[in-house]
Design a protein around this motif. Structure first.
Motif, PDB file in Angstrom:
ATOM      1  N   PHE A  52       0.853  -1.187   0.000  1.00 31.37           N
ATOM      2  CA  PHE A  52       0.000   0.000   0.000  1.00 31.37           C
ATOM      3  C   PHE A  52       0.890   1.238   0.000  1.00 31.37           C
ATOM      4  N   CYS A  53       0.584   2.172  -0.890  1.00 27.09           N
ATOM      5  CA  CYS A  53       1.394   3.377  -1.055  1.00 27.09           C
ATOM      6  C   CYS A  53       0.442   4.555  -0.948  1.00 27.09           C
ATOM      7  N   THR A  54       0.533   5.270   0.163  1.00 25.54           N
ATOM      8  CA  THR A  54      -0.466   6.300   0.459  1.00 25.54           C
ATOM      9  C   THR A  54       0.188   7.641   0.731  1.00 25.54           C
ATOM     10  N   ASN A  55      -0.519   8.710   0.449  1.00 27.80           N
ATOM     11  CA  ASN A  55      -0.082  10.045   0.869  1.00 27.80           C
ATOM     12  C   ASN A  55      -0.797  10.469   2.148  1.00 27.80           C
ATOM     13  N   GLU A  56      -1.481   9.547   2.784  1.00 25.03           N
ATOM     14  CA  GLU A  56      -2.185   9.869   4.028  1.00 25.03           C
ATOM     15  C   GLU A  56      -1.207  10.525   5.003  1.00 25.03           C
ATOM     16  N   SER A  57      -1.524  11.736   5.424  1.00 24.91           N
ATOM     17  CA  SER A  57      -0.610  12.397   6.359  1.00 24.91           C
ATOM     18  C   SER A  57      -1.358  13.000   7.548  1.00 24.91           C
ATOM     19  N   GLN A  58      -2.611  12.581   7.730  1.00 26.31           N
ATOM     20  CA  GLN A  58      -3.349  13.043   8.928  1.00 26.31           C
ATOM     21  C   GLN A  58      -3.267  12.019  10.050  1.00 26.31           C
ATOM     22  N   LYS A  59      -2.940  10.764   9.671  1.00 23.55           N
ATOM     23  CA  LYS A  59      -2.926   9.690  10.669  1.00 23.55           C
ATOM     24  C   LYS A  59      -1.566   8.997  10.666  1.00 23.55           C
ATOM     25  N   SER A  60      -1.176   8.457  11.820  1.00 20.74           N
ATOM     26  CA  SER A  60      -0.007   7.587  11.863  1.00 20.74           C
ATOM     27  C   SER A  60      -0.353   6.292  11.132  1.00 20.74           C
ATOM     28  N   ARG A  61       0.693   5.562  10.723  1.00 26.37           N
ATOM     29  CA  ARG A  61       0.411   4.279  10.047  1.00 26.37           C
ATOM     30  C   ARG A  61      -0.390   3.342  10.940  1.00 26.37           C
ATOM     31  N   GLY A  62      -0.063   3.349  12.245  1.00 19.08           N
ATOM     32  CA  GLY A  62      -0.771   2.480  13.182  1.00 19.08           C
ATOM     33  C   GLY A  62      -2.264   2.782  13.216  1.00 19.08           C
ATOM     34  N   ASP A  63      -2.596   4.063  13.312  1.00 21.88           N
ATOM     35  CA  ASP A  63      -4.013   4.453  13.366  1.00 21.88           C
ATOM     36  C   ASP A  63      -4.724   4.139  12.053  1.00 21.88           C
ATOM     37  N   LEU A  64      -4.007   4.378  10.936  1.00 18.25           N
ATOM     38  CA  LEU A  64      -4.600   4.136   9.617  1.00 18.25           C
ATOM     39  C   LEU A  64      -4.930   2.650   9.439  1.00 18.25           C
ATOM     40  N   VAL A  65      -3.956   1.811   9.794  1.00 24.34           N
ATOM     41  CA  VAL A  65      -4.138   0.367   9.616  1.00 24.34           C
ATOM     42  C   VAL A  65      -5.229  -0.152  10.558  1.00 24.34           C
ATOM     43  N   GLY A  66      -5.245   0.356  11.790  1.00 31.59           N
ATOM     44  CA  GLY A  66      -6.286  -0.041  12.742  1.00 31.59           C
ATOM     45  C   GLY A  66      -7.675   0.269  12.198  1.00 31.59           C
ATOM     46  N   MET A  67      -7.817   1.463  11.624  1.00 32.20           N
ATOM     47  CA  MET A  67      -9.106   1.882  11.077  1.00 32.20           C
ATOM     48  C   MET A  67      -9.506   0.988   9.899  1.00 32.20           C
ATOM     49  N   LEU A  68      -8.523   0.688   9.019  1.00 29.43           N
ATOM     50  CA  LEU A  68      -8.822  -0.135   7.837  1.00 29.43           C
ATOM     51  C   LEU A  68      -9.186  -1.571   8.245  1.00 29.43           C
ATOM     52  N   ARG A  69      -8.510  -2.078   9.261  1.00 30.73           N
ATOM     53  CA  ARG A  69      -8.826  -3.441   9.718  1.00 30.73           C
ATOM     54  C   ARG A  69     -10.247  -3.487  10.286  1.00 30.73           C
ATOM     55  N   ARG A  70     -10.624  -2.415  10.996  1.00 28.69           N
ATOM     56  CA  ARG A  70     -11.998  -2.372  11.527  1.00 28.69           C
ATOM     57  C   ARG A  70     -13.026  -2.328  10.395  1.00 28.69           C
ATOM     58  N   LEU A  71     -12.616  -1.737   9.246  1.00 26.91           N
ATOM     59  CA  LEU A  71     -13.539  -1.701   8.092  1.00 26.91           C
ATOM     60  C   LEU A  71     -13.532  -3.027   7.329  1.00 26.91           C
ATOM     61  N   GLY A  72     -12.659  -3.981   7.742  1.00 35.57           N
ATOM     62  CA  GLY A  72     -12.689  -5.311   7.129  1.00 35.57           C
ATOM     63  C   GLY A  72     -11.531  -5.616   6.197  1.00 35.57           C
TER      64      GLY A  72
END
Lengths: 210, 210
Positions: A52-72
């Protein structure tokens, strides 16, 4: 349409964006894009390497991955290339001490970085943090430097949230560039260096990835 | 140095800037620049026509002139060319109904302007009004228009207040230009049209003014 195998001849890995590809952000954490949870699961069952290659810069990788895992989504932190960790490497390599104009959600990525007596500015998608006061402070820091260095985590124009279009970091990067008469260094897509680091982490060459 | 008369041969009028020339703004209204009250009084006693040409867009002309008079300057509202009244003329001529991203101090200049169902955005030095929320609203208005029109009252990079350098409207104009992929129309200096209107109001040609 040709079958997957035919269309992807010679391809050994896939780089996936996250926001706008896997999910649309927004109030309450956002929502998966229809079919994306299943499409990712199918990719992971295939012979292809997935990163995964993202420009997401509002969240840490940990928070981003946690959120995505909760979405399935089937995703882990080590599979994500993101601009904040890439920026930290650059800061350390070049002995830069940043003034940070960033979202609180990504601040933990910079925990190990010396921010005393700043000699550069790092700008990321700060969202509501892009107040006049915060922008002016970043501007003043740059104007006091003999060689102003501005690192920008991406240069996106805007992104889509469930509530509508939202200004991304790019416009604010342009504002500081114009105010100071300088050019920012972009860390993140579309910087070739950033894609190359993602490929390196997959162990692939550019022609082997899609 | 040559005497005034020699240096100004053929010159019949003088256009003066206000901020940074007559005074530096700041907390409590700012302070006159040393010698400027006397210099203006001397110009006014001469044969030269005097007019003020400012990009001030945080205050109405009335408020600006009132403040300058309290600081000791000999100035009246009718002597001032400013971007807000010039913008109102353009809006009326072209049937434009603006979404206003401006400082509350200048809002009264737009009292006679129809702002319902906006078909353009007017941006001025909004100071603290340049919040993320306000910038995003202006961006969304522009993105919903088929032919987005952005009028910017000046394009200054920054200005000096007694407390330090402050971001001007220009960086925020650039931010919206980049976000929307458009080019703003600048009303105010350095637009030739703006200088010409100031000269017209003095009854002079460009070569007769300094």
């Amino acid at each position: 349409m040709a079958a997957w195998g035919e269309r992807l001849a010679g391809v050994r890995g896939v780089l996936l964006d996250i926001s706008g590809v896997l999910y649309d952000g927004g109030e309450g954490g956002g929502a998966p894009i229809a079919g994306s949870v299943e499409a990712l699961a199918r990719l992971k069952r295939s012979q292809l390497k997935v990163r995964f290659c993202t420009n997401e810069s509002q969240k840490s990788r940990g928070d981003l991955v946690g959120m995505l895992r909760r979405l399935g989504f089937d995703i882990s932190e080590g599979e994500v290339t993101a601009p904040a960790p890439a920026t930290c490497l650059i800061l350390k390599e070049r002995g830069l001490r940043p003034h940070l104009l960033i979202h609180d959600g990504v601040r933990s990525e910079f925990d190990q970085i010396d921010t005393s007596n700043p000699n550069c500015v790092v700008i990321a998608d700060a969202g509501e943090g892009f107040s006049y006061q915060n922008m002016n402070k970043a501007f003043q820091v740059l104007m006091e430097l003999e060689n102003p260095v501005l690192l920008s985590l991406g240069k996106g124009r805007y992104y889509k949230e469930t509530s509508g279009l939202m200004l991304d970091v790019g416009p604010y990067m342009k504002a500081l560039e114009y105010a100071c008469g300088i050019e920012a260094e972009v860390v993140g897509k579309p910087s070739p260096e950033f894609f190359k680091s993602a490929l390196r982490e997959m162990g692939l060459e550019a022609h082997q990835a899609q």
